[in-house]
Design an enzyme around this catalytic site. Structure first.
Site, short mmCIF file in Angstrom:
data_model
loop_
_atom_site.label_atom_id
_atom_site.label_comp_id
_atom_site.label_asym_id
_atom_site.label_seq_id
_atom_site.Cartn_x
_atom_site.Cartn_y
_atom_site.Cartn_z
N ASN A 8 0.87 -1.17 0.00
CA ASN A 8 0.00 0.00 0.00
C ASN A 8 0.91 1.23 0.00
OD1 ASN A 8 -1.85 2.00 0.38
ND2 ASN A 8 -2.73 1.16 2.26
N ARG A 89 -2.25 -2.11 -3.76
CA ARG A 89 -3.53 -1.44 -3.56
C ARG A 89 -3.56 -0.19 -4.44
NH1 ARG A 89 -5.09 2.91 0.88
NH2 ARG A 89 -7.28 3.06 0.38
N HIS A 178 -12.68 2.12 -0.26
CA HIS A 178 -12.66 1.03 0.74
C HIS A 178 -13.32 -0.25 0.23
CE1 HIS A 178 -12.74 4.22 4.23
NE2 HIS A 178 -11.50 3.93 3.91
N HIS A 206 -17.36 0.68 7.48
CA HIS A 206 -15.91 0.78 7.66
C HIS A 206 -15.66 2.11 8.38
CE1 HIS A 206 -11.63 0.22 6.17
NE2 HIS A 206 -11.64 1.48 6.59
N ILE A 207 -15.36 2.02 9.68
CA ILE A 207 -15.25 3.24 10.49
C ILE A 207 -13.84 3.31 11.07
CG2 ILE A 207 -16.36 4.64 12.27
CD1 ILE A 207 -18.73 2.70 12.20
N GLY A 208 -12.99 4.04 10.37
CA GLY A 208 -11.62 4.27 10.84
C GLY A 208 -11.36 5.75 10.72
N ARG A 239 -12.00 14.60 7.91
CA ARG A 239 -12.79 14.98 6.73
C ARG A 239 -14.22 15.33 7.15
NH1 ARG A 239 -11.23 9.78 3.19
NH2 ARG A 239 -9.59 9.43 4.70
N MET A 284 -10.32 8.91 17.68
CA MET A 284 -11.53 8.60 18.45
C MET A 284 -11.22 8.29 19.92
SD MET A 284 -14.71 8.47 18.77
CE MET A 284 -15.46 8.71 17.17
N GLU A 334 -14.09 -1.74 14.86
CA GLU A 334 -13.65 -2.99 15.51
C GLU A 334 -13.38 -2.80 17.00
OE1 GLU A 334 -10.19 -4.49 13.36
OE2 GLU A 334 -11.23 -4.09 11.47
N ASN A 335 -12.94 -1.60 17.38
CA ASN A 335 -12.43 -1.44 18.75
C ASN A 335 -13.29 -0.63 19.70
OD1 ASN A 335 -9.79 -2.77 18.44
ND2 ASN A 335 -9.46 -1.16 16.93
N GLU A 383 -7.54 -6.04 4.38
CA GLU A 383 -7.38 -5.70 2.96
C GLU A 383 -6.12 -6.33 2.37
OE1 GLU A 383 -8.17 -1.83 4.67
OE2 GLU A 383 -8.91 -1.21 2.72
P1 AMP Z 1 -8.01 3.04 11.05
O1 AMP Z 1 -8.03 4.22 10.11
O2 AMP Z 1 -8.87 1.91 10.59
O3 AMP Z 1 -6.63 2.62 11.44
O4 AMP Z 1 -8.70 3.56 12.41
C1 AMP Z 1 -8.14 4.60 13.17
C2 AMP Z 1 -9.16 5.06 14.22
O5 AMP Z 1 -9.47 3.94 15.09
C3 AMP Z 1 -8.67 6.19 15.11
O6 AMP Z 1 -9.69 7.18 15.24
C4 AMP Z 1 -8.46 5.50 16.44
O7 AMP Z 1 -8.68 6.36 17.53
C5 AMP Z 1 -9.57 4.44 16.41
N1 AMP Z 1 -9.36 3.42 17.43
C6 AMP Z 1 -8.38 2.49 17.49
N2 AMP Z 1 -8.50 1.77 18.65
C7 AMP Z 1 -9.57 2.28 19.32
C8 AMP Z 1 -10.22 2.01 20.57
N3 AMP Z 1 -9.77 1.05 21.38
N4 AMP Z 1 -11.28 2.75 20.92
C9 AMP Z 1 -11.74 3.73 20.12
N5 AMP Z 1 -11.19 4.04 18.94
C10 AMP Z 1 -10.11 3.34 18.54
#
Ligand code: AMP
Length: 397
Positions: A8, A89, A178, A206-208, A239, A284, A334-335, A383
């Protein structure tokens, strides 16, 4: 057995993961950051160990060379010949690439030509592809497109209600992003639910740092929240997601720090979302901490984030005219049990109810109450694995 590497490539970074295939065993992974800047950092993780080094890396070719040398140095491979495939990717495949493909000169030129749709990403992918072609010219080289899964979207979803010539002459349409993640978690969800994907109505969330939701019907993408670019959809880390486009000329006129549309788009991409509202963080975890400590701006950012997710879920329940399962994935999905609880607690009318004993940190699989009409699942995305599998599949053709 052969080794396949998933790549990637970003404008100044290169993330990689090395697999033993077809066993799908991760042998090592790593990231090279600050490519083209001083003090680039390369991190390699293998066998429970982590090795980092700081040095100057001028470009992607040098980064790939370093990565290959590191694999040998750490004894992860003995000979470069063990690597038989590489999967890249690629964010934007436009209307041209509807599935993963072998990469030759024509494909490289086409990916480069599609840079207008992903100006930060596609040129970096091309740099990564060329670097591997130069250093390992004989291995199978495959491109896996973020947009490919969304290629099945019907016109009613992907067209914008704009003058037709904007679509016909300038390709102004929704492409989504995504897609690899949505496709992977949808397939895994079908396994958890014990039904063929083709018989399910799903919403994958998909929430990152980036956030996108996809409505899936008959095993295909029916609609997705990212648009012409990944700026559209719900609120994200930095964003804005969807806003009234009339704000664009208005804010350019008002804000003395913003000169033109490109400047404002930069604000919408990099200074908005959780960061813009909280004025403290795009992360987050920090937003949740701020909220717990009573910071009103962090609380508002959290509540708006939840609200925008709920709006899209409601919209997609309507578009699907029903729902079997909502699937959470990526860093937050996920978290964060807290986000899942906040989102789903407002969706009970749709038949979604969480089991608090199952909705905990580290949860995987079905987290809904027994008997709830709609299942809620947590499925970790992967991915890199999809990319490695596509290399394996195309190698055999
Ligand atoms: P990603 O772009 O998929 O790597 O996701 C990043 C986001 O996941 C960031 O906003 C992190 O704060 C959040 N994240 C990772 N671990 C946790 C957790 N244990 N609780 C809340 N948010 C998390």
């Amino acid at each position: 057995m052969s080794k396949t590497i998933s790549i990637n490539a970003g404008s100044s970074s290169l993330k990689w993961q090395l697999y033993e295939m077809p066993a799908e065993k991760v042998l090592a992974k790593g990231i090279i950051e600050r490519i083209g800047l001083n003090d680039s950092i390369s991190t390699v993780k293998y066998d429970g160990k982590s090795d980092s080094q700081t040095l100057d890396i001028a470009d992607h070719t040098q980064a790939v060379k370093l990565l290959l040398d590191d694999l040998q140095k750490h004894g992860i491979i003995k000979d470069f010949a063990e690597i038989t495939g590489v999967g890249h990717r690629v964010v934007a495949g436009g209307e041209y690439f509807k599935e993963s493909c072998l990469i030759g000169d024509v494909e490289i030129d086409k990916i480069e030509a599609l840079s207008a749709l992903a100006p930060l990403h596609n040129p970096a992918h091309v740099a990564g592809i060329r670097a591997f072609k130069e250093l390992l010219p004989d291995i199978t080289s495959v491109a896996v497109f973020d947009t490919a899964f969304h290629a099945s979207m019907p016109e009613v979803s992907y067209r914008y209600p704009l003058p037709t010539k904007y679509y016909e002459e300038y390709q102004a349409r929704k492409y989504g992003a995504h897609g690899t993640s949505h496709q992977y978690v949808a397939n895994e969800a079908a396994k958890v639910l014990g039904k063929p994907l083709e018989e399910l109505k799903l919403i994958t969330a998909h929430i990152g740092n980036g956030v996108s939701l996809t409505a899936i019907k008959d095993g295909k993408c029916l609609d997705t929240s990212m648009g012409f670019t990944p700026l559209a959809g719900p609120m994200m880390g930095t964003r804005s997601g969807d806003i009234d486009p009339a704000l664009i000329p208005y804010l350019i006129e008002k804000d003395p720090d913003v000169k033109d549309a490109a400047d404002l788009i930069n604000v919408l991409n990099k200074q908005s979302g959780l960061l813009g509202v909280s004025e403290t963080s795009s992360d987050m975890r920090e937003i949740q901490d701020g909220k717990a400590k009573g910071d009103p701006k962090a609380s508002l950012a959290f509540d708006m984030f939840v609200n925008r997710l709920q709006r899209f879920i409601g919209q997609y329940v309507a578009e699907l005219n029903g729902l079997d399962a909502l699937v959470f994935t990526a860093g937050i999905g996920e978290n964060s049990a807290e986000i899942r609880e906040a989102v789903v607690s407002g969706l009970s009318w749709f038949g979604m109810l969480l089991d608090p004993a199952k909705n905990v940190f580290g949860a995987e699989g079905d987290i809904s109450k027994d008997g709830a009409a709609v299942r809620v699942l947590v499925i970790p995305t992967d991915e890199e694995l999809v990319i490695a599998r596509d290399v394996e599949r195309l190698k055999k053709v």
